[in-house]
Design a protein around this motif. Structure first.
Motif, short mmCIF file in Angstrom:
data_model
loop_
_atom_site.label_atom_id
_atom_site.label_comp_id
_atom_site.label_asym_id
_atom_site.label_seq_id
_atom_site.Cartn_x
_atom_site.Cartn_y
_atom_site.Cartn_z
N ILE A 57 -47.48 18.47 -15.00
CA ILE A 57 -47.38 19.93 -15.01
C ILE A 57 -46.87 20.41 -13.66
CG2 ILE A 57 -49.82 20.28 -14.38
CD1 ILE A 57 -49.65 22.79 -16.31
N ARG B 202 -35.03 28.78 -13.51
CA ARG B 202 -36.25 28.68 -14.30
C ARG B 202 -36.06 29.44 -15.59
NH1 ARG B 202 -42.36 30.56 -12.54
NH2 ARG B 202 -43.22 30.43 -14.63
N PRO B 203 -36.06 28.80 -16.76
CA PRO B 203 -36.24 27.36 -16.94
C PRO B 203 -34.94 26.60 -16.67
CG PRO B 203 -35.87 28.41 -19.06
CD PRO B 203 -35.85 29.51 -18.03
N VAL C 117 -46.24 24.26 -12.64
CA VAL C 117 -46.30 25.61 -13.17
C VAL C 117 -45.08 26.44 -12.74
CG1 VAL C 117 -47.64 27.76 -13.16
CG2 VAL C 117 -48.80 25.56 -13.30
N ASN C 118 -44.70 26.31 -11.45
CA ASN C 118 -43.61 27.14 -10.94
C ASN C 118 -42.25 26.77 -11.50
OD1 ASN C 118 -45.39 28.59 -9.41
ND2 ASN C 118 -45.15 27.29 -7.61
N LEU C 119 -42.17 25.60 -12.13
CA LEU C 119 -40.88 25.14 -12.67
C LEU C 119 -40.87 25.16 -14.20
CD1 LEU C 119 -40.53 22.07 -10.27
CD2 LEU C 119 -39.27 24.22 -10.11
N ASP C 120 -41.98 25.58 -14.80
CA ASP C 120 -42.13 25.54 -16.27
C ASP C 120 -41.98 24.11 -16.79
OD1 ASP C 120 -42.56 28.25 -16.56
OD2 ASP C 120 -40.45 28.71 -16.77
N TRP C 121 -42.44 23.13 -16.04
CA TRP C 121 -42.36 21.74 -16.49
C TRP C 121 -43.72 21.29 -17.00
CZ3 TRP C 121 -39.53 18.98 -11.83
CH2 TRP C 121 -38.17 19.34 -11.85
N ARG C 122 -43.69 20.61 -18.13
CA ARG C 122 -44.91 20.01 -18.67
C ARG C 122 -44.51 18.69 -19.33
NH1 ARG C 122 -50.16 21.58 -20.18
NH2 ARG C 122 -49.88 23.64 -19.28
N GLU D 273 -34.63 21.02 -14.40
CA GLU D 273 -34.36 19.58 -14.49
C GLU D 273 -32.85 19.33 -14.60
OE1 GLU D 273 -35.96 21.42 -16.59
OE2 GLU D 273 -35.44 20.99 -18.67
#
Ligand code: ZN
Length: 304
Positions: free
Chosen positions: A76, A32-33, A78-83, A36
């Protein structure tokens, strides 16, 4: 088929054939981050391993936490910093295979429906009790997604008036009492002793604080399940996730709590998932076969 379960701590991938047999596995810690990139690397390693184990993946199925829209975009997590991460498209571009991405709990719902406790059940609720709490709701054989892809968030039903503050900002949510994290946090707050939810279950009957924290978790969860029963009238409620491993220590008081409240109808059967931690990944595999247009008899996978 490449099936990947993206979790907050690990990314678990498997090559699953049409008989449901796992031919190869890959696991990596979740960075994280940059999670992906690790998802795509795990998928690529599985694709590279496929010829060596005599299989040929034709699609990718991924289950992710957060809010995932039907187009495979993680709105979203949150725990993966994905948006607004177009994960399905990224996987298709990286692997040259069709890809499908769904919410992890809905993936577990697909797993239960197609190869778990829910085979043949048209109205089903699958409640995942892990770090958080959420449910997959099946009505007339179809998963309920919702207008904003956020259906099934039973963990954020406020059920204890004036209760503890939840991470979501509300007070008294089911999740603030009955998730694995909440049980551990609430026990530590009472006793000053750190313990996991699993360890707390092991203390039941001999530790008054463990008994009290567990009883409050059961009360909150019972109210959440009761709400699902009242609204959707499922034929079966399946409990999955780490806390469900408590088995009868969970089921018996939960059934008692619900039947003690319900005056006007019977409670549907409540069971623990037979798939355990595999439910999400099996669901991802089923969805990947569907994405590739390949019919599979996932009900037979239980024997695999
Ligand atoms: Zn909440």
């Amino acid at each position: 088929m490449i099936a990947i379960d993206v979790g907050g701590t690990t990314i678990k991938g498997a090559l699953v054939d049409a008989a449901g047999v796992v031919r190869a596995t890959e696991i990596a810690p979740t960075p994280r981050p940059g999670a992906e990139r690790t998802v795509l690397e795990v998928a690529s390693r599985l694709a590279a391993a496929a010829p060596g184990v005599g299989t040929n993946p034709v699609a990718v199925g991924i289950v992710s936490p957060g809010i995932v829209d039907p187009g495979g975009v993680v709105r979203i997590a949150v725990n993966l910093d994905w948006r607004d991460l177009p994960l399905a498209q990224l996987a298709e571009d990286a692997l040259g295979l069709p890809a499908v991405v769904t919410h992890d709990v809905r993936g577990a719902g697909v797993g239960e429906l197609r190869c778990g406790a829910g085979i043949g059940v048209r109205d089903l609720a699958v409640v995942q009790l892990g770090t958080g709490i959420a449910s997959a709701l099946v009505v007339h054989g179809e998963l309920v997604v919702g207008a904003g892809s956020a259906a099934g968030e039973v963990g954020h039903l406020p059920v204890i008036p004036g209760g503890e503050r939840c991470a979501c900002g509300q007070e008294g949510c089911v999740e603030a009492y009955a998730s694995g994290g909440a049980i551990a946090r609430r026990y530590a707050a009472r006793t000053g002793r750190p313990a996991t939810a699993e360890q707390i279950v092991g203390l039941l009957g001999g530790d008054a604080d463990a008994d009290a924290v567990w009883a409050e978790a059961i009360t909150a969860l019972g109210r959440g399940v009761l709400s699902i029963v009242a609204l959707l009238d499922p034929a079966l409620v399946v409990l999955g996730g780490g806390v469900a491993a408590a088995g009868d220590a969970l089921l018996e008081p939960l059934r008692g709590s619900i039947t003690g409240t319900l005056t006007w109808r019977e409670c549907p059967p409540i069971v623990v998932s037979p798939l355990g931690a595999e439910a999400g990944r099996l669901g991802a595999a089923v969805l990947a076969f569907e994405r590739a247009g390949i019919p599979v008899d996932a009900a037979s996978w239980r024997r695999a």
